[in-house]
Design a protein around this motif. Sequence first.
Motif, PDB file in Angstrom:
ATOM      1  N   ALA A   1       0.829  -1.205   0.000  1.00 52.06           N
ATOM      2  CA  ALA A   1       0.000   0.000   0.000  1.00 52.06           C
ATOM      3  C   ALA A   1       0.866   1.259   0.000  1.00 52.06           C
ATOM      4  CB  ALA A   1      -0.911   0.002   1.219  1.00 52.06           C
ATOM      5  N   TRP A   2       0.491   2.250  -0.818  1.00 56.15           N
ATOM      6  CA  TRP A   2       1.165   3.545  -0.958  1.00 56.15           C
ATOM      7  C   TRP A   2       2.574   3.420  -1.549  1.00 56.15           C
ATOM      8  CZ3 TRP A   2      -2.342   7.006  -0.976  1.00 56.15           C
ATOM      9  CH2 TRP A   2      -3.404   6.957  -0.077  1.00 56.15           C
TER      10      TRP A   2
ATOM     11  N   THR B   1       2.740   1.347  -6.779  1.00 59.24           N
ATOM     12  CA  THR B   1       1.904   2.143  -7.683  1.00 59.24           C
ATOM     13  C   THR B   1       1.994   1.592  -9.108  1.00 59.24           C
ATOM     14  OG1 THR B   1       3.700   3.673  -8.161  1.00 59.24           O
ATOM     15  CG2 THR B   1       2.285   4.201  -6.273  1.00 59.24           C
TER      16      THR B   1
ATOM     17  N   HIS C   1      -5.856   1.146   1.603  1.00 62.42           N
ATOM     18  CA  HIS C   1      -7.093   1.841   1.990  1.00 62.42           C
ATOM     19  C   HIS C   1      -7.470   2.930   0.984  1.00 62.42           C
ATOM     20  CE1 HIS C   1      -7.868  -0.010   5.873  1.00 62.42           C
ATOM     21  NE2 HIS C   1      -6.581   0.108   6.180  1.00 62.42           N
ATOM     22  N   ALA C   2      -6.854   2.917  -0.196  1.00 64.07           N
ATOM     23  CA  ALA C   2      -7.127   3.949  -1.190  1.00 64.07           C
ATOM     24  C   ALA C   2      -8.507   3.760  -1.813  1.00 64.07           C
ATOM     25  CB  ALA C   2      -6.057   3.924  -2.274  1.00 64.07           C
ATOM     26  N   SER C   3      -9.065   4.853  -2.307  1.00 66.68           N
ATOM     27  CA  SER C   3     -10.376   4.809  -2.947  1.00 66.68           C
ATOM     28  C   SER C   3     -10.272   4.243  -4.358  1.00 66.68           C
ATOM     29  CB  SER C   3     -10.972   6.213  -3.015  1.00 66.68           C
ATOM     30  OG  SER C   3     -10.221   7.024  -3.917  1.00 66.68           O
TER      31      SER C   3
ATOM     32  N   LEU D   1      -8.620   6.567  -6.965  1.00 68.01           N
ATOM     33  CA  LEU D   1      -7.155   6.592  -6.967  1.00 68.01           C
ATOM     34  C   LEU D   1      -6.579   5.352  -7.629  1.00 68.01           C
ATOM     35  CD1 LEU D   1      -6.379   7.979  -3.374  1.00 68.01           C
ATOM     36  CD2 LEU D   1      -6.063   9.156  -5.567  1.00 68.01           C
ATOM     37  N   ILE D   2      -7.162   4.201  -7.345  1.00 67.26           N
ATOM     38  CA  ILE D   2      -6.648   2.958  -7.912  1.00 67.26           C
ATOM     39  C   ILE D   2      -6.921   2.881  -9.415  1.00 67.26           C
ATOM     40  CG2 ILE D   2      -6.760   0.426  -7.812  1.00 67.26           C
ATOM     41  CD1 ILE D   2      -5.343   1.913  -5.459  1.00 67.26           C
TER      42      ILE D   2
ATOM     43  N   GLU E   1      -4.069   4.343 -11.124  1.00 65.31           N
ATOM     44  CA  GLU E   1      -2.892   3.466 -11.143  1.00 65.31           C
ATOM     45  C   GLU E   1      -3.049   2.358 -12.191  1.00 65.31           C
ATOM     46  OE1 GLU E   1      -0.285   4.443  -9.480  1.00 65.31           O
ATOM     47  OE2 GLU E   1      -1.508   6.064  -8.636  1.00 65.31           O
TER      48      GLU E   1
ATOM     49  N   SER F   1     -10.653  -3.139   3.891  1.00 65.08           N
ATOM     50  CA  SER F   1     -10.761  -1.726   3.523  1.00 65.08           C
ATOM     51  C   SER F   1     -12.217  -1.340   3.298  1.00 65.08           C
ATOM     52  CB  SER F   1      -9.968  -1.452   2.246  1.00 65.08           C
ATOM     53  OG  SER F   1     -10.293  -0.183   1.714  1.00 65.08           O
TER      54      SER F   1
ATOM     55  N   ARG G   1       1.325   6.150   4.966  1.00 64.86           N
ATOM     56  CA  ARG G   1       1.283   7.157   3.910  1.00 64.86           C
ATOM     57  C   ARG G   1       2.267   8.279   4.200  1.00 64.86           C
ATOM     58  NH1 ARG G   1      -0.468  11.707   1.712  1.00 64.86           N
ATOM     59  NH2 ARG G   1      -1.465  11.633  -0.337  1.00 64.86           N
TER      60      ARG G   1
ATOM     61  N   LYS H   1       4.828   8.576   1.205  1.00 65.12           N
ATOM     62  CA  LYS H   1       4.539   9.698   0.310  1.00 65.12           C
ATOM     63  C   LYS H   1       5.163  11.018   0.751  1.00 65.12           C
ATOM     64  CE  LYS H   1       2.235   7.365  -2.673  1.00 65.12           C
ATOM     65  NZ  LYS H   1       2.886   7.097  -3.975  1.00 65.12           N
TER      66      LYS H   1
END
Length: 321
Positions: A22-23, A26, A46-48, A51-52, A55, A75, A263, A267
């Motif tokens: 996660a994070w 990508t 846990h990304a929406s 966002l995915i 990617e 999630s 994150r 990030k």
Amino acid sequence: MQKNRLCRLLNIEFPILQGGMAWVATGELAAAVSQSGGLGIIGAGHASADLIEKEINKVQNLTDKPFGVNIMLLSAYAEDIIQLVLDKDVPIVTTGAGNPGKYMEAFKEKGVKVIPVVASVALAKRLEKQGVDAIIAEGMESGGHIGDIATMVLIPQVVQAVKVPVIAAGGIADGRGMAAALALGAEAVQIGTRFICARECTAHQNYKEMVAKSKDRDTVVTGRSTGHPVRILKNKLFRLIEKLETENAPKEEIEKMGVGRLRAAAKEGDIVMGSVMAGQSAALVEKIEPAGDIVRQVMAQACEIMKNLNQVSKSCLGEKK
């Protein structure tokens, strides 16, 4: 190394999967690994779904090779991500933190290969009955959320218990680890921590450098008292969580301390109060280099080791004769 059952199943050249971190995992990293002959995997975490989707679009624009998405089933966005995967014709999913059973029919209808991550024999057997295509057996040496069985003993037990291909994960960063995993009966490996230091990985430079500089005792396990232990690199965040656990702080207080910390590290480059998730294999990672070089180095080293072992085996058999 000839294409094995797992390579044929996933239509990849080399039996190397990149962990769906996660994070960290990508589209850029997943595309680079897939283009190099392995299987690149986007980490949804846990990304929406929005966002995915971006990617996934990156990967599909960068390569026509197979790739996957790792879905964390706990999630809040898990069902949205699953629908996105189906809509975008993603060929492979890996799953964690839950049971993909109720989604199997939808995945099968679309021809999606389903590969859950497990940390026990019992779960591997249960998921095989539900129709998964392969299993990632992950030992406690891995980064992030971990189980309590080491890779060396987990892999042969899972291999013995199921008929589907088994992918070994946890503590594997080079061809030596890959050769060992194959000797234990696995048909592929999943590598996470080393790919943090891939040039195409978009994780913050601070995160990468902390991994590359780490030594053998630099990873620690936090959050054992919550029932959800996590392996990270030592920093101020670890010491604060350790203090809370020593003082028998409420589970909720400890869990709150970790919210958003991964994150922040990956990030924003906060390696002081961020959760710098990495496996014990971090001590084997020495530099930042292209993902393709990592794939080729791992394969070359593993093949050389297995060739030498084969020669030793033939020699021993010859002596017995």
